[in-house]
Design an enzyme around this catalytic site. Structure first.
Site, PDB file in Angstrom:
ATOM      1  N   LYS A 289       0.847  -1.080   0.077  1.00 39.62           N
ATOM      2  CA  LYS A 289       0.050  -0.028   0.156  1.00 39.62           C
ATOM      3  C   LYS A 289       0.817   1.274   0.057  1.00 39.62           C
ATOM      4  O   LYS A 289       0.572   2.422  -0.617  1.00 39.62           O
ATOM      5  CB  LYS A 289      -0.944  -0.058   1.131  1.00 39.62           C
ATOM      6  CG  LYS A 289      -2.084  -0.767   0.966  1.00 39.62           C
ATOM      7  CD  LYS A 289      -3.305  -0.675   1.928  1.00 39.62           C
ATOM      8  CE  LYS A 289      -4.648  -1.582   1.647  1.00 39.62           C
ATOM      9  NZ  LYS A 289      -4.205  -2.824   2.096  1.00 39.62           N
TER      10      LYS A 289
ATOM     11  N   SER B 232       1.809  -9.658  -1.250  1.00 39.17           N
ATOM     12  CA  SER B 232       1.405  -8.335  -1.115  1.00 39.17           C
ATOM     13  C   SER B 232       1.702  -7.700   0.430  1.00 39.17           C
ATOM     14  O   SER B 232       2.093  -6.614   0.329  1.00 39.17           O
ATOM     15  CB  SER B 232      -0.179  -8.063  -1.160  1.00 39.17           C
ATOM     16  OG  SER B 232      -0.891  -9.065  -0.539  1.00 39.17           O
TER      17      SER B 232
ATOM     18  N   GLU C  53     -10.074   7.368   4.685  1.00 38.35           N
ATOM     19  CA  GLU C  53     -10.909   6.292   5.518  1.00 38.35           C
ATOM     20  C   GLU C  53      -9.800   5.240   5.783  1.00 38.35           C
ATOM     21  O   GLU C  53      -8.944   4.868   4.961  1.00 38.35           O
ATOM     22  CB  GLU C  53     -12.416   6.199   4.873  1.00 38.35           C
ATOM     23  CG  GLU C  53     -12.263   5.005   3.923  1.00 38.35           C
ATOM     24  CD  GLU C  53     -11.935   5.412   2.623  1.00 38.35           C
ATOM     25  OE1 GLU C  53     -12.070   6.842   2.410  1.00 38.35           O
ATOM     26  OE2 GLU C  53     -10.986   4.907   1.751  1.00 38.35           O
TER      27      GLU C  53
HETATM   28  C1  LIG Z   1      -5.019  -4.123   1.258  1.00 42.39           C
HETATM   29  C2  LIG Z   1      -4.383  -5.349   1.136  1.00 42.39           C
HETATM   30  C3  LIG Z   1      -4.815  -6.103   0.028  1.00 42.39           C
HETATM   31  C4  LIG Z   1      -5.737  -5.872  -0.920  1.00 42.39           C
HETATM   32  O1  LIG Z   1      -5.714  -4.684  -1.510  1.00 42.39           O
HETATM   33  P1  LIG Z   1      -5.668  -4.543  -3.298  1.00 42.39           P
HETATM   34  O2  LIG Z   1      -5.918  -3.080  -3.566  1.00 42.39           O
HETATM   35  O3  LIG Z   1      -6.636  -5.447  -3.735  1.00 42.39           O
HETATM   36  O4  LIG Z   1      -4.224  -4.720  -3.606  1.00 42.39           O
HETATM   37  C5  LIG Z   1      -3.971  -7.256  -0.426  1.00 42.39           C
HETATM   38  N1  LIG Z   1      -2.888  -7.409   0.587  1.00 42.39           N
HETATM   39  C6  LIG Z   1      -2.568  -6.630   1.764  1.00 42.39           C
HETATM   40  C7  LIG Z   1      -1.568  -7.246   2.566  1.00 42.39           C
HETATM   41  C8  LIG Z   1      -3.339  -5.715   1.954  1.00 42.39           C
HETATM   42  O5  LIG Z   1      -3.009  -4.938   3.021  1.00 42.39           O
END
Ligand SMILES: *Cc1c(COP(=O)(O)O)cnc(C)c1O
Length: 416
Positions: free
Chosen positions: A101, A388, A123
Site C-alpha cells: 500500500k 502483497s 478512511e
Molecule cells: C489491502 C491489502 C490487500 C488488498 O488490496 P488490493 O488493493 O486489492 O491490493 C492485499 N494484501 C494486503 C497485504 C493488503 O494490506
C-alpha cells in the site's frame, strides 16, 4: 479471444480521458463540489506527476525510504514439495511498513506536496491503509486525518496506535454500523469541505477517476521490477503471474507490465465461506455490473442496489467491488479471475511459514494458495506470485481461529 499483441497499445487506449476502461470506471459522484475537486486532482496528476522532476524524486524515495526494489525470491523447497511449478515470490512484505500500500501512498503524498496541499484525508477499515498514509504524511510533513468507524477502532488497537504515533488524527465515525462504509462517507464529506487545502487518498485502485489510473500507475513498480528480475534470474518470462484482488491495487500493478507478454494472468478473489451472497467478497466471480462509491464496475449488491455485506477472513480483501480496470480485463478475457476460500488461504499461510520461513498476510496467502493448487495439478511451469504483505498483523487472529498449523496441516493430510 484476444492475442497478446492486441495489448501493445493498451496503455494508450485505457483509460479514456474521462477515466473509462471500456464501460467501467468514470466519475458518478453527484456532489458538484466533489466533481470539481476530482477534476482538479486529475489535472494535477496528468501534468505534475508526469514531469521528470516528480518521477526522479519518486524514484529516489522508492529506493532510499521504501527499500525498493523488493526481492524476487525463488521458493525452491516449497516448489519441490508440491510438484512441478517453480514458485517465485515478489516480496512486497519487505516494502517499508510491510505491504504494497505504501507504493501509492508515497506517490499521492508527493503529488499533494507538488500541488501545494497541506493535508491528506482518507478512511480506513482494518487500518492498513491508514498506517501507510500516515507514514507518507509524516515523511512529507503533511497533516493527516484518518476516518475510522468506532467498531473498527475498538478491533484494531495496534494500527490505531501506529497511526497516532506517526502523527495522524484518527477521527471516530459513529453513524450507522460504525465500520468502513460509514468511514468512506465521512471521508468524502470531509474532502468536499476541505479540498482546497487537502487531497483525498483512496486505499485501492477503485473509486472515481483519477484513482483507478493513478493507483495503478503508482503500483506498477511491482510488475516492472518483478518482470525484469524474473528475466534476469531465468532468461525467460514466467508461464503464470498471480496476485490477490481486494479492490485490485497490488494485482493491477503486478499485471500491467505483462499484458502484452505471452503470460497467463490470474487474479484471486476471496471465496470466504462459500458462493452465497454475504459469505464471500468475490465481486467479479459473483457480482453484477453497477455503480457504487462513484464508479461503474462489477460489484456485490443487495436487491436495492446498495453494497452487499461481504466476508473474507482477510480483512483487506472484503470490499464489495473490484476496480474498473479488472472489470475490463475480465471482459477482454486477458486476466482469469479465480477464487480461493478461507481454509485454502490459511493452509498456504502455514506452509509458507514452515517451509520457507516467511509468514504472509492472509490476503497474500490467497494468491499463494492458487499457485499451490496449480503446482499440485500441473505440468512443469513457473509462476510469479505477488506476496502483497507480511502476516504480523494476522498472528492473533490465526492463532485464535486456526492454531499454530500443526493440527490444521495434519487434518488436511499434509506431511512435512
Ligand atoms: C489491502 C491489502 C490487500 C488488498 O488490496 P488490493 O488493493 O486489492 O491490493 C492485499 N494484501 C494486503 C497485504 C493488503 O494490506
Amino acid at each position: 479471444m484476444n492475442t497478446y499483441r492486441d495489448f501493445d497499445n493498451y496503455l494508450k487506449e485505457y483509460p479514456s480521458e474521462d477515466g473509462f476502461f471500456g464501460e467501467y470506471g468514470g466519475n458518478y459522484l453527484d456532489n458538484p463540489e466533489l466533481v470539481k475537486a476530482f477534476h482538479e486532482y486529475a489535472e494535477g496528476y496528468n501534468t505534475i506527476a508526469q514531469s521528470s522532476q516528480f518521477i526522479a524524486e519518486l524514484r529516489r524515495i522508492r529506493k532510499e525510504f521504501q527499500g525498493r526494489p523488493t526481492p524476487l525470491y525463488h521458493c525452491q523447497k516449497l516448489s519441490n514439495l508440491l510438484g512441478k511449478t517453480q514458485i517465485y515470490l515478489k516480496r512486497e512484505d519487505l516494502n517499508h511498513t510491510g505491504a504494497h500500500k505504501l507504493n501509492h501512498c508515497m506517490g499521492e503524498g508527493l503529488l499533494a506536496k507538488y500541488m501545494g496541499k497541506k493535508k491528506l484525508i482518507a478512511e480506513t477499515g482494518a487500518g492498513q491503509h491508514g498506517v501507510a498514509l500516515a507514514t507518507a504524511a509524516a515523511y512529507f510533513g503533511l497533516e493527516c486525518d484518518i476516518y475510522m468507524g468506532e467498531v473498527d477502532i475498538a478491533k484494531q488497537a495496534p494500527n490505531v496506535a501506529r497511526m497516532k504515533l506517526l502523527g495522524a488524527r484518527v477521527i471516530p465515525v459513529s453513524s450507522g454500523l460504525k465500520t468502513l462504509k460509514e468511514a468512506v462517507d465521512a471521508a468524502f464529506e470531509a474532502y468536499s469541505r476541505e479540498y482546497r487545502n487537502a487531497i483525498y487518498c483512496i486505499g485501492t485502485a477503485a473509486g472515481p477517476h483519477p484513482f483507478p489510473l493513478m493507483v495503478r500507475d503508482f503500483q506498477q513498480v511491482i510488475g516492472d521490477e518483478a518482470r525484469s528480475q524474473f528475466i534476469e534470474m531465468t532468461g525467460h518470462l514466467p508461464d503464470k503471474v498471480i496476485a490477490c484482488v481486494g479492490g485490485g491495487s497490488n494485482s493491477i500493478g503486478t499485471f500491467v507490465p505483462f499484458l502484452a507478454d505471452p503470460v497467463e494472468l490470474y487474479g484471486v478473489e476471496p471465496l470466504g465461506r462459500g458462493p452465497r451472497l454475504g459469505d464471500n467478497a468475490a465481486s467479479i466471480n459473483f457480482g453484477k455490473v453497477g455503480v457504487m462509491h462513484g464508479f461503474n464496475s462489477y460489484m456485490l449488491a443487495s436487491e436495492d442496489g446498495s453494497p452487499a455485506p461481504v466476508y473474507s477472513n482477510a480483512s483487506g480483501l472484503d470490499y464489495p467491488a473490484a476496480g474498473p480496470e479488472h472489470a475490463l480485463l475480465h471482459d477482454l478475457h486477458r486476466v482469469n479471475y479465480v477464487t480461493i476460500d478461507d481454509n485454502e488461504a490459511i493452509e498456504a499461510l502455514f506452509l509458507l511459514s514452515r517451509v520457507e520461513g516467511i509468514i504472509p498476510a492472509i490476503e497474500s496467502s490467497h494468491a499463494l494458495a492458487y499457485a499451490l493448487k496449480v503446482a499440485r495439478e500441473g505440468r512443469p511451469n513457473s509462476a510469479i506470485v505477488t506476496l502483497s504483505g507480511r502476516g504480523d498483523k494476522d498472528l492473533d487472529y490465526v492463532m485464535e481461529n486456526y492454531g499454530d498449523g500443526t493440527e490444521f496441516l495434519a487434518k488436511r493430510g499434509i506431511k512435512l
